[in-house]
Scaffold this motif. Structure first.
Motif, PDB file in Angstrom:
ATOM      1  N   LEU A 172       8.946 -23.781 -54.282  1.00  0.00           N
ATOM      2  CA  LEU A 172       9.103 -24.629 -55.481  1.00  0.00           C
ATOM      3  C   LEU A 172       8.748 -23.511 -56.683  1.00  0.00           C
ATOM      4  N   LEU A 173       7.733 -22.585 -56.807  1.00  0.00           N
ATOM      5  CA  LEU A 173       7.230 -21.810 -57.635  1.00  0.00           C
ATOM      6  C   LEU A 173       8.181 -20.977 -58.208  1.00  0.00           C
ATOM      7  N   PRO A 174       8.455 -20.734 -59.614  1.00  0.00           N
ATOM      8  CA  PRO A 174       9.586 -19.759 -59.840  1.00  0.00           C
ATOM      9  C   PRO A 174       9.464 -18.415 -59.324  1.00  0.00           C
ATOM     10  N   GLU A 175      10.529 -17.675 -59.023  1.00  0.00           N
ATOM     11  CA  GLU A 175      10.217 -16.491 -58.464  1.00  0.00           C
ATOM     12  C   GLU A 175       9.681 -15.642 -59.522  1.00  0.00           C
ATOM     13  N   ARG A 176       8.762 -14.441 -59.113  1.00  0.00           N
ATOM     14  CA  ARG A 176       8.276 -13.331 -59.867  1.00  0.00           C
ATOM     15  C   ARG A 176       7.459 -13.999 -60.918  1.00  0.00           C
ATOM     16  N   ASP A 177       7.007 -15.101 -61.008  1.00  0.00           N
ATOM     17  CA  ASP A 177       6.063 -15.634 -61.852  1.00  0.00           C
ATOM     18  C   ASP A 177       4.681 -15.754 -61.298  1.00  0.00           C
ATOM     19  N   PRO A 178       3.743 -15.140 -61.868  1.00  0.00           N
ATOM     20  CA  PRO A 178       2.361 -15.080 -61.283  1.00  0.00           C
ATOM     21  C   PRO A 178       1.833 -16.468 -61.226  1.00  0.00           C
ATOM     22  N   HIS A 179       1.305 -16.979 -60.045  1.00  0.00           N
ATOM     23  CA  HIS A 179       0.695 -17.952 -59.894  1.00  0.00           C
ATOM     24  C   HIS A 179      -0.696 -17.761 -58.892  1.00  0.00           C
ATOM     25  N   GLU A 180      -1.597 -17.105 -59.734  1.00  0.00           N
ATOM     26  CA  GLU A 180      -2.839 -16.492 -58.903  1.00  0.00           C
ATOM     27  C   GLU A 180      -3.713 -17.759 -58.248  1.00  0.00           C
ATOM     28  N   ASP A 181      -3.894 -18.788 -58.765  1.00  0.00           N
ATOM     29  CA  ASP A 181      -4.844 -20.027 -58.344  1.00  0.00           C
ATOM     30  C   ASP A 181      -3.869 -20.436 -57.063  1.00  0.00           C
ATOM     31  N   MET A 182      -2.551 -20.571 -57.055  1.00  0.00           N
ATOM     32  CA  MET A 182      -2.011 -21.186 -56.163  1.00  0.00           C
ATOM     33  C   MET A 182      -2.086 -20.078 -54.782  1.00  0.00           C
ATOM     34  N   TYR A 183      -2.191 -18.977 -55.157  1.00  0.00           N
ATOM     35  CA  TYR A 183      -2.106 -17.752 -54.121  1.00  0.00           C
ATOM     36  C   TYR A 183      -3.697 -18.109 -53.163  1.00  0.00           C
ATOM     37  N   PHE A 184      -4.706 -18.150 -54.220  1.00  0.00           N
ATOM     38  CA  PHE A 184      -5.902 -18.569 -53.476  1.00  0.00           C
ATOM     39  C   PHE A 184      -6.064 -19.739 -52.806  1.00  0.00           C
ATOM     40  N   ARG A 185      -5.277 -20.888 -53.183  1.00  0.00           N
ATOM     41  CA  ARG A 185      -5.305 -22.255 -52.605  1.00  0.00           C
ATOM     42  C   ARG A 185      -4.418 -22.042 -51.243  1.00  0.00           C
ATOM     43  N   LEU A 186      -3.652 -21.300 -51.320  1.00  0.00           N
ATOM     44  CA  LEU A 186      -2.654 -21.240 -49.959  1.00  0.00           C
ATOM     45  C   LEU A 186      -3.430 -20.325 -48.859  1.00  0.00           C
ATOM     46  N   GLU A 187      -4.241 -19.148 -49.379  1.00  0.00           N
ATOM     47  CA  GLU A 187      -4.917 -18.464 -48.246  1.00  0.00           C
ATOM     48  C   GLU A 187      -6.052 -19.407 -47.762  1.00  0.00           C
ATOM     49  N   GLN A 188      -6.770 -19.936 -48.733  1.00  0.00           N
ATOM     50  CA  GLN A 188      -7.847 -21.210 -48.383  1.00  0.00           C
ATOM     51  C   GLN A 188      -7.419 -21.879 -47.282  1.00  0.00           C
ATOM     52  N   ALA A 189      -6.461 -22.487 -47.366  1.00  0.00           N
ATOM     53  CA  ALA A 189      -5.782 -23.595 -46.548  1.00  0.00           C
ATOM     54  C   ALA A 189      -5.524 -22.846 -45.153  1.00  0.00           C
ATOM     55  N   LEU A 190      -4.978 -21.774 -45.326  1.00  0.00           N
ATOM     56  CA  LEU A 190      -4.391 -20.809 -44.107  1.00  0.00           C
ATOM     57  C   LEU A 190      -5.615 -20.610 -43.012  1.00  0.00           C
ATOM     58  N   ASP A 191      -6.788 -20.292 -44.114  1.00  0.00           N
ATOM     59  CA  ASP A 191      -7.979 -19.810 -43.098  1.00  0.00           C
ATOM     60  C   ASP A 191      -8.826 -20.949 -42.789  1.00  0.00           C
ATOM     61  N   ASP A 192      -8.330 -22.247 -43.045  1.00  0.00           N
ATOM     62  CA  ASP A 192      -9.161 -23.258 -42.521  1.00  0.00           C
ATOM     63  C   ASP A 192      -8.361 -24.284 -41.775  1.00  0.00           C
ATOM     64  N   PHE A 193      -7.525 -23.814 -40.837  1.00  0.00           N
ATOM     65  CA  PHE A 193      -6.480 -24.766 -40.273  1.00  0.00           C
ATOM     66  C   PHE A 193      -6.745 -25.174 -38.934  1.00  0.00           C
ATOM     67  N   ASP A 194      -8.088 -24.786 -38.271  1.00  0.00           N
ATOM     68  CA  ASP A 194      -8.533 -25.044 -36.943  1.00  0.00           C
ATOM     69  C   ASP A 194      -8.517 -26.627 -36.817  1.00  0.00           C
ATOM     70  N   ASP A 195      -9.022 -27.263 -37.593  1.00  0.00           N
ATOM     71  CA  ASP A 195      -9.153 -28.916 -37.358  1.00  0.00           C
ATOM     72  C   ASP A 195      -7.898 -29.352 -37.905  1.00  0.00           C
ATOM     73  N   ALA A 196      -7.056 -30.384 -37.399  1.00  0.00           N
ATOM     74  CA  ALA A 196      -5.959 -30.896 -37.845  1.00  0.00           C
ATOM     75  C   ALA A 196      -6.147 -31.745 -38.965  1.00  0.00           C
ATOM     76  N   GLY A 197      -7.194 -32.603 -39.022  1.00  0.00           N
ATOM     77  CA  GLY A 197      -7.666 -33.382 -40.296  1.00  0.00           C
ATOM     78  C   GLY A 197      -8.176 -32.718 -41.492  1.00  0.00           C
ATOM     79  N   GLY A 198      -8.788 -31.501 -41.400  1.00  0.00           N
ATOM     80  CA  GLY A 198      -8.847 -30.639 -42.545  1.00  0.00           C
ATOM     81  C   GLY A 198      -7.782 -29.893 -42.938  1.00  0.00           C
TER      82      GLY A 198
END
Length: 248
Positions: free
Chosen positions: A100-126
């Motif tokens: 949904l983010l525009p292509e080639r438009d920097p969104h550094e905060d969203m990058y870090f949020r996505l990485e944090q989410a993917l690194d903490d996926f072990d627990d389904a509720g979390g």
């Protein structure tokens, strides 16, 4: 034109016999596509999986060209994510949100949020909490953020337990009591002062209902879209996983 950046794999589609077009959410260059040669080879195939973090070197003659990627793996979490149904659905849904983010438009905060989410996926509720928060952040990044810091009616900053479905503003318990049946519940994990106090199954349902309503209204329906099938699949997978855990 050339740059080097870290990126999270959102998706890949075949191009010719051995190449592929890779879609990354990069830290400094936003959502960006590029061609990878030899993508179907044994060395590259495990690296180019959704959810992995890679180091990408992008080169093109002109900035507006598709360009070529040279890729090295950094964090190869895809196999572990795909081993659980909530992980497989979750990665697919997060990628659809990132698109949904525009292509080639920097969104550094969203990058870090996505990485944090993917690194903490072990627990389904979390994982569910991370995705609700990511959906909320996407709304804000696209200019449709909800005001959950103070009561829309009184300006109070405490005891915020509702959200107005019209304005997207938080409402305090006392101010919202007469209209409680018309307001959306604000789950505790989205209240700034209570986000680390845990959550219930009801809180997760309320969170997805809240973000789902505003994503549809402000982002998806104006584009002629609806929620991804992966979103419903993720919610169902989380429900099943938490039910199994409760019975154990």
């Amino acid at each position: 034109m050339e740059w080097t950046d870290d990126g999270i794999v959102l998706g890949i589609r075949r191009h010719g016999e051995s190449s592929a077009v890779l879609e990354l959410l990069t830290r400094e260059h936003g959502r960006h596509l590029g061609l990878v040669r030899g993508a179907s080879g044994k060395r590259m195939r495990p690296v180019l999986q959704p959810g992995n973090t890679v180091r990408a070197v992008w080169r093109a003659r002109l900035d507006e060209h598709l360009g070529m990627y040279a890729i090295d793996g950094l964090t190869l979490r895809a196999a572990e994510l795909m081993s659980a149904s909530h992980g497989a659905y979750g990665v697919t849904h997060l990628a659809s949100l990132a698109r949904l983010l525009p292509e080639r438009d920097p969104h550094e905060d969203m990058y870090f949020r996505l990485e944090q989410a993917l690194d903490d996926f072990d627990d389904a509720g979390g994982a569910a909490v991370h995705i609700v928060r990511f959906e909320l952040a996407i709304l804000a990044e696209l200019g449709f953020g909800l005001d959950l810091e103070s009561c829309a009616a009184t300006g109070e900053t405490t005891d915020l337990v509702y959200v107005s479905p019209k304005s997207g503003g938080a409402v305090s318990r006392s101010a919202g009591a007469p209209w409680a049946d018309r307001l959306l519940p604000l789950p505790p994990f989205l209240r700034e002062s209570e986000e680390d106090h845990g959550w219930s199954d009801r809180d997760l349902v309320d969170g997805f209902r809240l973000t789902g309503l505003f994503l549809l209204r402000h982002v998806l329906e104006p584009r002629g879209q609806g929620h991804s099938d992966a979103r419903e699949g993720f919610i169902n997978a989380v429900t099943r996983a938490r039910t199994r855990l409760a019975r154990a």
